[in-house]
Write an enzyme that holds these catalytic residues in place. Structure first.
Site, PDB file in Angstrom:
ATOM      1  N   GLY A  28      45.667 -25.231  32.990  1.00  0.00           N
ATOM      2  CA  GLY A  28      44.609 -24.737  32.114  1.00  0.00           C
ATOM      3  C   GLY A  28      43.972 -23.482  32.671  1.00  0.00           C
ATOM      4  N   HIS A  40      60.568 -11.989  19.157  1.00  0.00           N
ATOM      5  CA  HIS A  40      60.666 -10.525  19.279  1.00  0.00           C
ATOM      6  C   HIS A  40      59.305  -9.821  19.363  1.00  0.00           C
ATOM      7  CE1 HIS A  40      59.418  -9.766  15.104  1.00  0.00           C
ATOM      8  NE2 HIS A  40      59.988 -10.942  14.882  1.00  0.00           N
ATOM      9  N   HIS A  80      50.205 -18.206  31.608  1.00  0.00           N
ATOM     10  CA  HIS A  80      51.110 -19.357  31.685  1.00  0.00           C
ATOM     11  C   HIS A  80      51.431 -19.806  30.273  1.00  0.00           C
ATOM     12  CE1 HIS A  80      51.951 -23.696  33.325  1.00  0.00           C
ATOM     13  NE2 HIS A  80      52.995 -23.167  32.712  1.00  0.00           N
TER      14      HIS A  80
END
Ligand SMILES: CC(C)(COP(=O)(O)OP(=O)(O)OC[C@H]1O[C@@H](n2cnc3c(N)ncnc32)[C@H](O)[C@@H]1OP(=O)(O)O)[C@@H](O)C(=O)NCCC(=O)NCCS
Length: 209
Positions: free
Chosen positions: A72, A139, A148
């Protein structure tokens, strides 16, 4: 010629990286982690010592891999990266052999792409970010520093993710959305619109919690 690698940390994320580096045939000297005694092997990575042990290795003799994960809050991982960069060390970019990468994707220093990931054309991933197991980054996405993207996320085309954001396991982001700096997206969220910096969102559709 590849330099040998030292992993910072010896927890779960570090062990996944260790396995990946071994598959890639990279020489891993061991890990630095104050939670294990020197020489310990319970984490399966040989423990070299704690962070200050790095001074036994010249900055140009080794490359580092940031083994600090996040569930987190990405700030510890960012702090570790910045601390060792300040000391003059470089971080190796790691791409698992079972990741599928577009020919033109642009990966900065220390980026980690784990098994089963798909990164599509036109994507830029900035320094020290993790694209974790089985995630899809479609894309033309821009991923900032120390981000993350947790396992199983699906990021549609043209999404911007700000520095330090954490996208929880299995989150989905629709096309063209901007996710601000240090945003925390909860596990399984479906993000349909922009999220301002420092917000925590969760649910389907994602709302501030
Ligand atoms: C979003 C998250 C950070 C919230 O954690 P938290 O701040 O400790 O919040 P709490 O667990 O106290 O939950 C607060 C409320 O939000 C809800 N909530 C928490 N996470 C949620 C989620 N992912 N989706 C929907 N609702 C969620 C809880 O049910 C709770 O609701 P309630 O007040 O009605 O009971 C956490 O649940 C999460 O999803 N973390 C991501 C973990 C992850 O990606 N791990 C990857 C490791 S590789």
């Amino acid at each position: 010629m590849d330099k040998p690698v030292i992993i910072i940390g010896a927890g779960g994320h570090a062990r996944v990286l260790y396995d990946c580096l071994c598959l890639l045939g990279v020489e891993v000297l061991g890990a630095l982690d104050k939670c294990y005694p020197k020489g310990d092997r319970t984490s399966r990575i040989p423990i070299l010592g704690n962070d200050s042990t790095i001074h036994a290795y010249a900055t140009d003799a080794v490359e580092l891999v940031n083994g600090i994960g996040s569930v987190g809050d990405t700030s510890l991982r960012a702090a570790i990266y910045n601390k060792f960069k300040k000391l003059g060390y470089s971080f190796r970019t790691v791409v698992h052999p079972a990741a599928t990468m577009a020919r033109d994707c642009d990966l900065s220093e220390g980026v980690q792409v784990m098994a089963g990931v798909v990164v599509n054309t036109g994507v830029k991933i900035s320094a020290d970010s993790i694209i974790n197991t089985g995630a899809i980054v479609d894309h033309d996405c821009f991923i900032g520093r120390h981000v993350h993207i947790a396992p199983g996320c699906t990021i549609s085309g043209g999404v911007n993710v700000g520095d330090g954001a954490h996208l929880g396991v299995g989150a989905t982001v629709i096309q063209g959305v901007d996710i601000g700096r240090n945003v925390l997206v909860g596990a399984g969220a479906v993000v349909l619109k922009d999220v301002l910096a420092d917000m925590k969102v969760a649910g389907v559709p994602a709302k501030v919690i």
